[in-house]
Design an enzyme around this catalytic site. Structure first.
Site, PDB file in Angstrom:
ATOM      1  N   GLY A   1      56.062 -92.990   4.810  1.00 59.51           N
ATOM      2  CA  GLY A   1      57.172 -92.530   3.929  1.00 59.51           C
ATOM      3  C   GLY A   1      56.733 -93.259   2.515  1.00 59.51           C
ATOM      4  O   GLY A   1      56.416 -94.329   2.186  1.00 59.51           O
TER       5      GLY A   1
ATOM      6  N   LYS B   1      76.023-104.283   2.452  1.00 62.75           N
ATOM      7  CA  LYS B   1      75.264-102.883   2.162  1.00 62.75           C
ATOM      8  C   LYS B   1      76.240-101.819   2.346  1.00 62.75           C
ATOM      9  O   LYS B   1      77.543-102.104   2.966  1.00 62.75           O
ATOM     10  CB  LYS B   1      74.417-102.803   3.544  1.00 62.75           C
ATOM     11  CG  LYS B   1      73.252-101.895   3.341  1.00 62.75           C
ATOM     12  CD  LYS B   1      71.778-102.692   2.616  1.00 62.75           C
ATOM     13  CE  LYS B   1      70.922-101.601   2.157  1.00 62.75           C
ATOM     14  NZ  LYS B   1      69.708-102.122   1.642  1.00 62.75           N
TER      15      LYS B   1
HETATM   16  P1  NAD Z   1      63.088 -93.179  -0.617  1.00 64.78           P
HETATM   17  O1  NAD Z   1      63.994 -92.318  -0.239  1.00 64.78           O
HETATM   18  O2  NAD Z   1      62.642 -93.366  -1.903  1.00 64.78           O
HETATM   19  O3  NAD Z   1      61.838 -92.881   0.090  1.00 64.78           O
HETATM   20  C1  NAD Z   1      61.841 -92.741   1.511  1.00 64.78           C
HETATM   21  C2  NAD Z   1      60.611 -91.724   1.893  1.00 64.78           C
HETATM   22  O4  NAD Z   1      60.261 -91.624   3.499  1.00 64.78           O
HETATM   23  C3  NAD Z   1      61.030 -90.437   1.429  1.00 64.78           C
HETATM   24  O5  NAD Z   1      59.595 -90.083   0.955  1.00 64.78           O
HETATM   25  C4  NAD Z   1      61.290 -89.709   2.663  1.00 64.78           C
HETATM   26  O6  NAD Z   1      60.727 -88.334   2.595  1.00 64.78           O
HETATM   27  C5  NAD Z   1      60.117 -90.457   3.731  1.00 64.78           C
HETATM   28  N1  NAD Z   1      60.875 -90.203   5.239  1.00 64.78           N
HETATM   29  C6  NAD Z   1      61.847 -90.120   5.415  1.00 64.78           C
HETATM   30  N2  NAD Z   1      62.032 -90.123   7.172  1.00 64.78           N
HETATM   31  C7  NAD Z   1      60.766 -89.861   7.218  1.00 64.78           C
HETATM   32  C8  NAD Z   1      59.882 -89.967   8.609  1.00 64.78           C
HETATM   33  N3  NAD Z   1      60.392 -90.019   9.405  1.00 64.78           N
HETATM   34  N4  NAD Z   1      58.479 -89.925   8.458  1.00 64.78           N
HETATM   35  C9  NAD Z   1      57.866 -90.258   6.998  1.00 64.78           C
HETATM   36  N5  NAD Z   1      58.371 -90.210   6.009  1.00 64.78           N
HETATM   37  C10 NAD Z   1      59.903 -90.130   6.060  1.00 64.78           C
HETATM   38  O7  NAD Z   1      63.295 -94.804  -0.187  1.00 64.78           O
HETATM   39  P2  NAD Z   1      62.713 -96.072  -0.828  1.00 64.78           P
HETATM   40  O8  NAD Z   1      63.448 -96.770  -1.632  1.00 64.78           O
HETATM   41  O9  NAD Z   1      61.243 -95.907  -1.107  1.00 64.78           O
HETATM   42  O10 NAD Z   1      62.853 -97.198   0.393  1.00 64.78           O
HETATM   43  C11 NAD Z   1      61.981 -97.238   1.677  1.00 64.78           C
HETATM   44  C12 NAD Z   1      62.404 -98.061   2.847  1.00 64.78           C
HETATM   45  O11 NAD Z   1      62.246 -99.442   2.259  1.00 64.78           O
HETATM   46  C13 NAD Z   1      63.866 -97.859   3.175  1.00 64.78           C
HETATM   47  O12 NAD Z   1      63.772 -98.244   4.509  1.00 64.78           O
HETATM   48  C14 NAD Z   1      64.460 -99.065   2.439  1.00 64.78           C
HETATM   49  O13 NAD Z   1      65.763 -99.415   2.950  1.00 64.78           O
HETATM   50  C15 NAD Z   1      63.528 -99.899   2.298  1.00 64.78           C
HETATM   51  N6  NAD Z   1      63.829-100.911   1.200  1.00 64.78           N
HETATM   52  C16 NAD Z   1      63.731-100.562   0.025  1.00 64.78           C
HETATM   53  C17 NAD Z   1      63.920-101.177  -1.407  1.00 64.78           C
HETATM   54  C18 NAD Z   1      63.869-100.933  -2.524  1.00 64.78           C
HETATM   55  O14 NAD Z   1      63.661-101.497  -3.623  1.00 64.78           O
HETATM   56  N7  NAD Z   1      64.009 -99.515  -2.907  1.00 64.78           N
HETATM   57  C19 NAD Z   1      64.126-102.567  -1.033  1.00 64.78           C
HETATM   58  C20 NAD Z   1      63.931-103.151   0.265  1.00 64.78           C
HETATM   59  C21 NAD Z   1      63.812-102.272   1.391  1.00 64.78           C
END
Ligand code: NAD
Length: 367
Positions: free
Chosen positions: A194, A94
């Site tokens: 989120g 990562k």
């Molecule tokens: P993203 O940045 O698109 O979305 C994250 C969202 O969380 C944003 O809307 C942000 O405003 C919100 N946020 C941040 N802090 C917050 C809080 N304290 N309370 C409420 N909301 C909050 O990210 P994503 O790609 O949707 O990923 C979300 C999670 O899933 C992450 O932890 C990421 O590591 C994990 N993940 C994502 C993927 C993927 O395919 N994108 C795959 C596996 C895991």
């Protein structure tokens, strides 16, 4: 001075990297610094026994370098077990870039980051995570082949988030089946914390399935948008952790289940997309178990994204992506049942299987 007589502060000073709890035998950690673009990044390569270390890049405004280091180490370790349990021939890695993705991310910075990735000659393959877009991966692709999740126009599989959300949805359904005896989500209450790339797509799956979905986010704009699109309800009570809901789906950042929150939870199931939801995987996993809250291990149910980007490397079809992601339902159910039978936390049950696969590969490669 002997290590065992050092206090915690001194120990941190004496062993700032290898001595970190989250270091957990990382193979390599690369610190990237570029004065011209302002790039400050860390690439963590946890384990490459099963294959090259694949994992996304996160750009986040960390409050300290310690926080960034700890985050990348925890995330890359998680990737090792995610790929292992999903049956992919990939190791765990990562990267994190320190800074505000909205104001400090430039094409030059992304290109420079790509050059660092390239310098590792394929030992680490990057993709997108929080703070990244498919267009950023396209920029990285200009300088290195060691990137996945590039746009479809450039021969990639595009944004992996909808597939991640589909896998999480499968994990939620399996956990519901285990806890409630049915995977029908009609009228089940779900709190999605989120609503970014993954969270929004998950809200769509859940509402289409008849669940009553509550949403929280730090962005008021996102809340309005997702409410208007799917009819989700904005959760407006001060303490989201004590929300009386069937399912809590953490989809923002990790470690939301900690000493402060774990005993306040009023849900019956925890199942979401965020990586490393348990601040302490042993202690908090155990408390959830004792409280009868079913926890669907994050690294198991959020593997849709890596299944999707792996297709780019292995050239398997969209149909195969979907069927592998659907299989998350079966694996989750199996893990939940095994954990109960073997009297262990669900996190540990999943970890045990992942570690076994890595050990088996190691042994067979020594023969
Ligand atoms: P993203 O940045 O698109 O979305 C994250 C969202 O969380 C944003 O809307 C942000 O405003 C919100 N946020 C941040 N802090 C917050 C809080 N304290 N309370 C409420 N909301 C909050 O990210 P994503 O790609 O949707 O990923 C979300 C999670 O899933 C992450 O932890 C990421 O590591 C994990 N993940 C994502 C993927 C993927 O395919 N994108 C795959 C596996 C895991």
């Amino acid at each position: 001075m002997q290590v065992d007589v050092l206090n915690a502060k001194e120990l941190k000073k004496a062993a700032p990297v290898f001595g970190q709890l989250s270091f957990d035998n990382h193979e390599q950690v690369v610190f990237c610094n570029d004065k011209d673009t302002g790039l400050k990044a860390i690439i963590g390569i946890h384990n490459t026994v099963l294959g090259p270390a694949l994992g996304g890049t996160r750009m986040w405004n960390y409050t300290s370098e310690w926080e960034a280091l700890n985050d990348v180490l925890r995330l890359s370790r998680g990737m090792t077990f995610k790929s292992a349990i999903t049956g992919l021939n990939l190791g765990g890695g990562k990267a994190v870039i320190m800074g505000d993705a909205k104001t400090q991310k430039t094409p030059e910075l992304m290109r420079r980051f790509g050059e660092y990735v390239n310098s590792l000659s394929g030992k680490y393959i990057t993709a997108e995570d929080v703070g990244m877009e498919t267009s950023d991966m396209d920029i990285v692709r200009d300088v290195t082949p060691y990137v996945a999740g590039i746009s479809e126009e450039r021969g990639g599989t595009g944004n992996p988030s909808p597939v991640t959300a589909y896998g999480v949805f499968m994990g939620i359904k399996a956990a519901a089946k285990y806890k409630f005896g049915t995977d029908e989500l009609e009228d089940r209450t779900v709190l999605v914390q989120g609503i970014g790339h993954v969270g929004e797509a998950l809200v769509e799956y859940l509402t289409n399935d008849g669940a009553k979905v509550y949403i929280t986010d730090i962005s008021e704009e996102r809340l309005q948008e997702v409410r208007n699109k799917y009819g989700a309800i904005i959760f407006d009570e001060a303490d989201i952790y004590s929300a009386q809901v069937d399912i809590y789906a953490p989809c923002a950042l990790g470690a939301t289940i900690d000493d402060e929150t774990v005993n306040r939870l009023n849900c019956k199931v925890v199942a979401g997309a965020a990586n490393n939801q348990l601040a302490d995987e042993v202690r908090h996993g155990q408390i959830l178990r004792e409280r009868g809250i079913v926890y669907a291990p994050d690294f198991l149910i959020n593997a849709g994204g890596i299944i999707n980007v792996y297709a780019e490397l292995e050239k398997y079809s969209k149909q195969e992506i979907i069927s592998k992601t659907e299989n998350i339902y079966n694996t989750t159910l199996q893990i939940l049942e095994t954990a109960a039978k073997e009297d262990m936390t669900t996190h540990f049950a999943a970890l045990k299987i992942a570690k076994q696969r890595i050990d088996d590969r190691k042994k067979s490669s020594l023969k």
